[in-house]
Design a protein around this motif. Structure first.
Motif, PDB file in Angstrom:
ATOM      1  N   ALA A  21      27.281   4.980   1.985  1.00 35.47           N
ATOM      2  CA  ALA A  21      28.010   5.950   1.884  1.00 35.47           C
ATOM      3  C   ALA A  21      29.179   6.689   2.781  1.00 35.47           C
ATOM      4  CB  ALA A  21      27.582   7.330   1.324  1.00 35.47           C
ATOM      5  N   ALA A  22      28.700   6.184   4.351  1.00 35.38           N
ATOM      6  CA  ALA A  22      29.169   6.497   5.089  1.00 35.38           C
ATOM      7  C   ALA A  22      30.218   5.797   5.697  1.00 35.38           C
ATOM      8  CB  ALA A  22      28.693   7.669   6.132  1.00 35.38           C
ATOM      9  N   GLY A  23      29.863   4.594   4.783  1.00 33.67           N
ATOM     10  CA  GLY A  23      30.845   3.376   5.523  1.00 33.67           C
ATOM     11  C   GLY A  23      30.144   2.513   6.638  1.00 33.67           C
ATOM     12  N   LEU A  24      28.990   3.412   7.410  1.00 32.50           N
ATOM     13  CA  LEU A  24      27.943   2.984   8.500  1.00 32.50           C
ATOM     14  C   LEU A  24      27.747   1.346   7.856  1.00 32.50           C
ATOM     15  CD1 LEU A  24      28.026   5.673   8.723  1.00 32.50           C
ATOM     16  CD2 LEU A  24      25.374   5.641   9.703  1.00 32.50           C
ATOM     17  N   ASP A  25      26.992   0.376   9.095  1.00 32.36           N
ATOM     18  CA  ASP A  25      26.883  -1.242   8.573  1.00 32.36           C
ATOM     19  C   ASP A  25      25.234  -1.231   8.856  1.00 32.36           C
ATOM     20  OD1 ASP A  25      26.383  -3.795   8.330  1.00 32.36           O
ATOM     21  OD2 ASP A  25      26.721  -3.923  10.809  1.00 32.36           O
ATOM     22  N   THR A  26      24.768  -1.248   7.353  1.00 28.57           N
ATOM     23  CA  THR A  26      23.314  -0.262   6.955  1.00 28.57           C
ATOM     24  C   THR A  26      22.099  -1.679   7.736  1.00 28.57           C
ATOM     25  OG1 THR A  26      23.573  -1.852   5.115  1.00 28.57           O
ATOM     26  CG2 THR A  26      23.964   0.796   4.665  1.00 28.57           C
ATOM     27  N   THR A  27      22.677  -3.152   8.230  1.00 22.17           N
ATOM     28  CA  THR A  27      22.335  -3.948   8.823  1.00 22.17           C
ATOM     29  C   THR A  27      21.869  -3.481  10.050  1.00 22.17           C
ATOM     30  OG1 THR A  27      24.076  -5.126   9.765  1.00 22.17           O
ATOM     31  CG2 THR A  27      23.073  -5.820   6.705  1.00 22.17           C
ATOM     32  N   MET A  28      22.531  -2.572  10.578  1.00 20.92           N
ATOM     33  CA  MET A  28      22.191  -2.308  12.083  1.00 20.92           C
ATOM     34  C   MET A  28      21.696  -0.694  12.163  1.00 20.92           C
ATOM     35  SD  MET A  28      26.258  -3.602  13.354  1.00 20.92           S
ATOM     36  CE  MET A  28      25.130  -2.458  15.083  1.00 20.92           C
ATOM     37  N   PHE A  29      21.453   0.084  10.711  1.00 19.07           N
ATOM     38  CA  PHE A  29      21.034   1.506  11.164  1.00 19.07           C
ATOM     39  C   PHE A  29      19.561   1.716  10.218  1.00 19.07           C
ATOM     40  CE2 PHE A  29      19.908   5.286   8.258  1.00 19.07           C
ATOM     41  CZ  PHE A  29      20.757   6.391   9.221  1.00 19.07           C
ATOM     42  N   ASN A  30      18.805   2.571  10.993  1.00 20.32           N
ATOM     43  CA  ASN A  30      17.780   2.820  10.709  1.00 20.32           C
ATOM     44  C   ASN A  30      17.353   4.461  10.966  1.00 20.32           C
ATOM     45  OD1 ASN A  30      14.878   2.633  10.855  1.00 20.32           O
ATOM     46  ND2 ASN A  30      14.311   2.438  12.314  1.00 20.32           N
ATOM     47  N   ALA A  31      16.893   4.315   9.556  1.00 22.99           N
ATOM     48  CA  ALA A  31      16.853   6.534   9.401  1.00 22.99           C
ATOM     49  C   ALA A  31      16.393   6.832  10.476  1.00 22.99           C
ATOM     50  CB  ALA A  31      16.497   6.322   8.105  1.00 22.99           C
ATOM     51  N   ASP A  32      14.864   6.363  10.686  1.00 26.84           N
ATOM     52  CA  ASP A  32      14.233   7.033  11.634  1.00 26.84           C
ATOM     53  C   ASP A  32      14.174   8.213  11.203  1.00 26.84           C
ATOM     54  OD1 ASP A  32      12.799   7.127  13.809  1.00 26.84           O
ATOM     55  OD2 ASP A  32      14.609   8.087  15.863  1.00 26.84           O
ATOM     56  N   VAL A  33      13.152   8.189  11.004  1.00 29.69           N
ATOM     57  CA  VAL A  33      12.618   9.679   9.966  1.00 29.69           C
ATOM     58  C   VAL A  33      11.332  10.155  10.955  1.00 29.69           C
ATOM     59  CG1 VAL A  33      12.182  11.520   7.484  1.00 29.69           C
ATOM     60  CG2 VAL A  33      13.730   9.688   7.638  1.00 29.69           C
ATOM     61  N   ARG A  34      10.976  11.891  10.977  1.00 30.19           N
ATOM     62  CA  ARG A  34      10.037  12.166  11.600  1.00 30.19           C
ATOM     63  C   ARG A  34       9.906  13.797  11.471  1.00 30.19           C
ATOM     64  NH1 ARG A  34      11.363  10.150  18.181  1.00 30.19           N
ATOM     65  NH2 ARG A  34      11.807   8.371  16.495  1.00 30.19           N
ATOM     66  N   PRO A  35       8.897  14.404  11.486  1.00 32.56           N
ATOM     67  CA  PRO A  35       8.857  15.704  11.487  1.00 32.56           C
ATOM     68  C   PRO A  35      10.003  16.716  12.513  1.00 32.56           C
ATOM     69  CG  PRO A  35       6.457  14.789  11.234  1.00 32.56           C
ATOM     70  CD  PRO A  35       6.863  13.707  11.344  1.00 32.56           C
ATOM     71  N   ALA A  36      10.398  17.226  12.446  1.00 32.23           N
ATOM     72  CA  ALA A  36      11.641  18.223  13.035  1.00 32.23           C
ATOM     73  C   ALA A  36      10.458  19.622  13.728  1.00 32.23           C
ATOM     74  CB  ALA A  36      12.612  18.625  12.415  1.00 32.23           C
ATOM     75  N   ASP A  37      11.337  19.548  15.253  1.00 31.88           N
ATOM     76  CA  ASP A  37      10.800  20.899  15.686  1.00 31.88           C
ATOM     77  C   ASP A  37      11.177  21.873  14.724  1.00 31.88           C
ATOM     78  OD1 ASP A  37      10.664  23.370  17.104  1.00 31.88           O
ATOM     79  OD2 ASP A  37      11.628  22.250  18.821  1.00 31.88           O
ATOM     80  N   PRO A  38       9.788  22.613  14.466  1.00 31.61           N
ATOM     81  CA  PRO A  38       9.973  23.373  13.372  1.00 31.61           C
ATOM     82  C   PRO A  38      10.583  24.666  13.445  1.00 31.61           C
ATOM     83  CG  PRO A  38       7.720  23.580  14.108  1.00 31.61           C
ATOM     84  CD  PRO A  38       9.023  22.424  15.322  1.00 31.61           C
ATOM     85  N   ARG A  39      11.700  25.135  15.136  1.00 32.08           N
ATOM     86  CA  ARG A  39      12.542  25.990  15.043  1.00 32.08           C
ATOM     87  C   ARG A  39      13.908  25.414  14.685  1.00 32.08           C
ATOM     88  NH1 ARG A  39      12.671  26.110  21.660  1.00 32.08           N
ATOM     89  NH2 ARG A  39      12.768  23.826  21.312  1.00 32.08           N
ATOM     90  N   PHE A  40      13.937  24.096  14.032  1.00 33.19           N
ATOM     91  CA  PHE A  40      15.279  23.740  14.150  1.00 33.19           C
ATOM     92  C   PHE A  40      15.010  23.358  12.510  1.00 33.19           C
ATOM     93  CE2 PHE A  40      15.372  22.601  18.270  1.00 33.19           C
ATOM     94  CZ  PHE A  40      16.146  24.070  18.553  1.00 33.19           C
ATOM     95  N   GLY A  41      14.131  22.957  11.925  1.00 28.75           N
ATOM     96  CA  GLY A  41      14.102  22.071  10.830  1.00 28.75           C
ATOM     97  C   GLY A  41      12.435  21.773  10.020  1.00 28.75           C
ATOM     98  N   ASP A  42      12.343  21.458   8.767  1.00 28.23           N
ATOM     99  CA  ASP A  42      10.839  20.166   8.798  1.00 28.23           C
ATOM    100  C   ASP A  42      11.061  18.852   8.790  1.00 28.23           C
ATOM    101  OD1 ASP A  42       9.992  23.131   7.813  1.00 28.23           O
ATOM    102  OD2 ASP A  42      11.061  22.759   6.115  1.00 28.23           O
ATOM    103  N   PHE A  43      11.700  17.805   9.032  1.00 28.12           N
ATOM    104  CA  PHE A  43      11.969  16.513   9.022  1.00 28.12           C
ATOM    105  C   PHE A  43      13.414  16.349   9.652  1.00 28.12           C
ATOM    106  CE2 PHE A  43       8.610  16.743   6.047  1.00 28.12           C
ATOM    107  CZ  PHE A  43       7.629  15.998   7.106  1.00 28.12           C
ATOM    108  N   GLN A  44      13.793  15.886  10.135  1.00 27.50           N
ATOM    109  CA  GLN A  44      14.760  15.179  11.480  1.00 27.50           C
ATOM    110  C   GLN A  44      14.972  13.577  10.760  1.00 27.50           C
ATOM    111  OE1 GLN A  44      14.021  14.771  15.718  1.00 27.50           O
ATOM    112  NE2 GLN A  44      15.649  17.108  14.940  1.00 27.50           N
ATOM    113  N   VAL A  45      16.125  13.721  10.841  1.00 28.93           N
ATOM    114  CA  VAL A  45      16.926  11.640  10.557  1.00 28.93           C
ATOM    115  C   VAL A  45      17.983  11.391  12.046  1.00 28.93           C
ATOM    116  CG1 VAL A  45      17.951  10.062   9.563  1.00 28.93           C
ATOM    117  CG2 VAL A  45      16.895  11.587   8.454  1.00 28.93           C
ATOM    118  N   ASN A  46      16.969  10.077  12.715  1.00 29.95           N
ATOM    119  CA  ASN A  46      17.284  10.590  13.570  1.00 29.95           C
ATOM    120  C   ASN A  46      18.139   9.278  14.252  1.00 29.95           C
ATOM    121  OD1 ASN A  46      16.537  12.594  14.681  1.00 29.95           O
ATOM    122  ND2 ASN A  46      14.654  11.815  15.732  1.00 29.95           N
ATOM    123  N   GLY A  47      19.227   8.078  13.395  1.00 25.44           N
ATOM    124  CA  GLY A  47      19.272   7.346  13.055  1.00 25.44           C
ATOM    125  C   GLY A  47      20.411   7.370  13.995  1.00 25.44           C
ATOM    126  N   ALA A  48      21.321   8.045  13.661  1.00 23.82           N
ATOM    127  CA  ALA A  48      22.832   8.169  13.852  1.00 23.82           C
ATOM    128  C   ALA A  48      22.616   8.169  15.535  1.00 23.82           C
ATOM    129  CB  ALA A  48      23.525  10.120  13.829  1.00 23.82           C
TER     130      ALA A  48
END
Length: 586
Positions: A21-48
């Motif tokens: 939806a954001a217009g990214l080339d999805t063939t080059m994008f990997n979400a890379d989801v992992r647990p986050a530092d609890p100070r900032f959140g619960d999970f983190q998407v690092n793919g950007a």
């Protein structure tokens, strides 16, 4: 909430939609989801970050485009708050109500199993583990294959696979000549009745010793083997008796470890199936003659370019490669296996790597669909000196003796802590703790590593051990024993929303059970589940120390009892998947 069963997978799916939806080339994008530092959140998407690096653009701008897309998804924003941290990490902090709803949706083992069974639904897996030689007692070195293999079977079954447990015993070959020679001349009938495996092992050692000392005895041993290979009725009758006694002796140990097998298809089962292997590998051009032997070369593989896989020796005899190839074919055709898992020590790495390479080419050339193959390797159990542990006499420690000693030591520990318990209760607890401690000590290190055996560590009630986790489950159950019926019922309706840091941290950790389960099954490394269970027990301990459970405020008590209940559930499921029984009280 069932779409949120696997939070990481759900976020990964949502991230991919947002990237599109954001217009990214999805063939080059990997979400890379992992647990986050609890100070900032619960999970983190690092793919950007890696995406922006590849395109040489600003990662925070990429992250902002994704967040804008995320925020249009009400199913996501209704349960979590989003923020961007650092150069472009997208953090998701779930709202307390999300955790309440999640824990309400997954309240029983059936709830978990129903959702987890989708992971491997339709898979048919043969797990080959145990695999001792007959006519010998199992020693401590055999336990890793049994314990790791059984845990893998339970994990696969829980996640939806149809599992066949196969004990590929060593029940054929040269050792039988020496065993039969000694059996016919030096058998102690009373010893055979009292300890069949012990007597058979004694006879084999005696036959080997006598054959090494006297060429005439060696010739007689060879004659015994020739009779067996020719299916002489007397030799076959003795062979069947030895195997029957051997399997009965093995099953005594397996029963102690709460392990059962679906079949015992040992080396002998495949002795009349090797000709097809020779024919097909030769006819397909995969195998060739070399120095009188039939071999397969894997010239494309650096390690094996000059190391042939010998499938028929120069004297015309079959070997492990031959019967293992026949085994792969049988499991494909008879069990319709979509996956084959073999659990052995790491010394057999090269053999099974070449077996997989050969099978892949063989099946491709004959138009068969090859099952996924996993060789699950493990390291050694050592003493403090780094050498394999042995008994005081210098011999390998018998497995049944190790189990008996573990139970005996556990009995003494439990009796010291609970002198008022009846002897029957003490024995029951000692059996569970002792066997569980041995299993957990084997499963909790990374399986590819060697580990140092220590009674003090194994039976400790502190640290990442079975006694620590068993005590945690018993302690939670003691909370519920203090309550009457009405206080235990209808908790979800009476519970208020989680508020304290410890409540939310524990709820988050329970939700992470699914990710731990997924990681464990994907890597076939049970220590990942052990690590999670230890962390869960520690998180519960912190919660329990800071938050009184039995309180006057009905809503507060109900929500804390829910946390206790789900922690107990995750611990029980996790320990059961590792093959460890739990206790009502300790």
């Amino acid at each position: 909430m069932h779409e949120w069963f696997d939070v990481e997978k759900k976020l990964e799916s949502s991230a991919n939609v947002a990237a599109c939806a954001a217009g990214l080339d999805t063939t080059m994008f990997n979400a890379d989801v992992r647990p986050a530092d609890p100070r900032f959140g619960d999970f983190q998407v690092n793919g950007a970050l890696p995406y922006a690096k590849r395109l040489k653009t600003n990662p925070r701008e990429v992250a902002q485009k994704m967040v804008t897309a995320f925020e249009k998804d009400n199913s996501l924003t209704s349960v979590a708050d989003l923020s961007i941290a650092g150069p472009g990490f997208i953090n998701f902090k779930f709202k307390p109500q999300f955790y309440s709803n999640w824990l309400a949706a997954f309240a029983t083992e059936s709830d978990f199993k129903e959702s987890a069974s989708r992971f491997y639904s339709g898979d048919r897996v043969v797990v080959d583990y145990g695999s001792p030689n007959t006519a010998k007692q199992m020693h401590v070195g055999h336990i890793r294959s049994v314990v790791i293999g059984e845990a893998i079977c339970r994990l696969l079954e829980f996640c939806g696979a149809k599992v066949t447990r196969d004990n590929h015993i060593g029940d054929w070959g040269t050792p039988y000549g020496k065993l039969f020679f000694a059996y016919r001349r030096h058998l102690d009938e009373s010893a055979l009745t009292e300890d069949p495996l012990g007597e058979l092992e004694r006879l084999y050692k005696l036959g080997s010793e006598l054959a090494g000392e006297d060429e005439a005895v060696l010739d007689e041993c060879r004659e015994e083997l020739v009779k067996l290979q020719a299916k002489d009725p007397g030799a076959m009758a003795l062979w069947e008796k030895v195997n029957e006694l051997s399997i009965a002796g093995l099953n005594e140990v397996y029963e102690q470890l709460d392990v059962t097998f679906d079949c015992y298809l040992g080396e002998s089962f495949y002795r009349d199936k090797v000709q097809q292997v020779y024919d097909e590998l030769s006819d397909s051009g995969l195998a060739e003659e070399s120095k009188g032997a039939l071999v397969v070369f894997h010239t494309e593989h650096k390690r094996y370019a000059k190391q042939p896989f010998i499938i028929r020796k120069s004297d015309g005899a079959s070997n492990y490669a031959t019967t293992d190839l026949a085994t792969m074919l049988y499991r494909h055709e008879h069990f319709n296996a979509t996956r084959i898992v073999i659990v052995t020590d790491d010394r057999q790495k090269d053999h099974f790597e070449q077996l997989d390479l050969t099978t892949a080419k063989w099946f491709e050339r004959t138009g068969r669909e090859r099952p996924i193959f996993n060789h699950v390797m493990f390291g050694k159990i050592t003493g403090k000196d780094g050498k394999p542990i042995k008994s005081r006499s210098g011999d390998p420690i018998r497995l049944k003796d190790l189990i008996a000693e573990a139970i005996e030591r556990a009995y003494a520990l439990v009796k010291e802590k609970n002198p008022d318990l009846s002897d029957a209760e003490l024995k029951h607890i000692a059996q569970t703790v002792g066997v569980g401690a041995i299993k957990y000590a084997d499963l909790s290190p990374n399986r590819t590593s060697d580990y140092v055996f220590s009674w003090d560590k194994l039976l400790s009630f502190e640290g990442n051990t079975a006694p620590y986790l068993l005590y945690a489950t018993a302690r939670i159950q003691s909370i519920f024993r203090k309550l009457d019926g009405p206080q235990k019922d209808g908790l979800e309706k009476r519970a208020s929303t989680f508020e304290t840091d410890e409540e939310i941290a524990l709820a988050r950790k329970i939700v992470e059970f699914v990710g731990a389960l997924q990681t464990t099954i994907e890597t076939l490394r049970p220590h990942m589940l052990c690590l999670y269970l230890h962390e869960l027990a520690g998180t519960f301990s912190a919660f329990y120390s800071a938050n009184k459970v039995i309180v006057e405020e009905e809503g507060v008590q109900a929500r804390r009892l829910i946390l206790c209940s789900r922690t107990l559930l995750a611990l029980k499921i996790g320990l059961s998947l590792l093959g460890i029984k739990t206790l009502e009280r300790m």
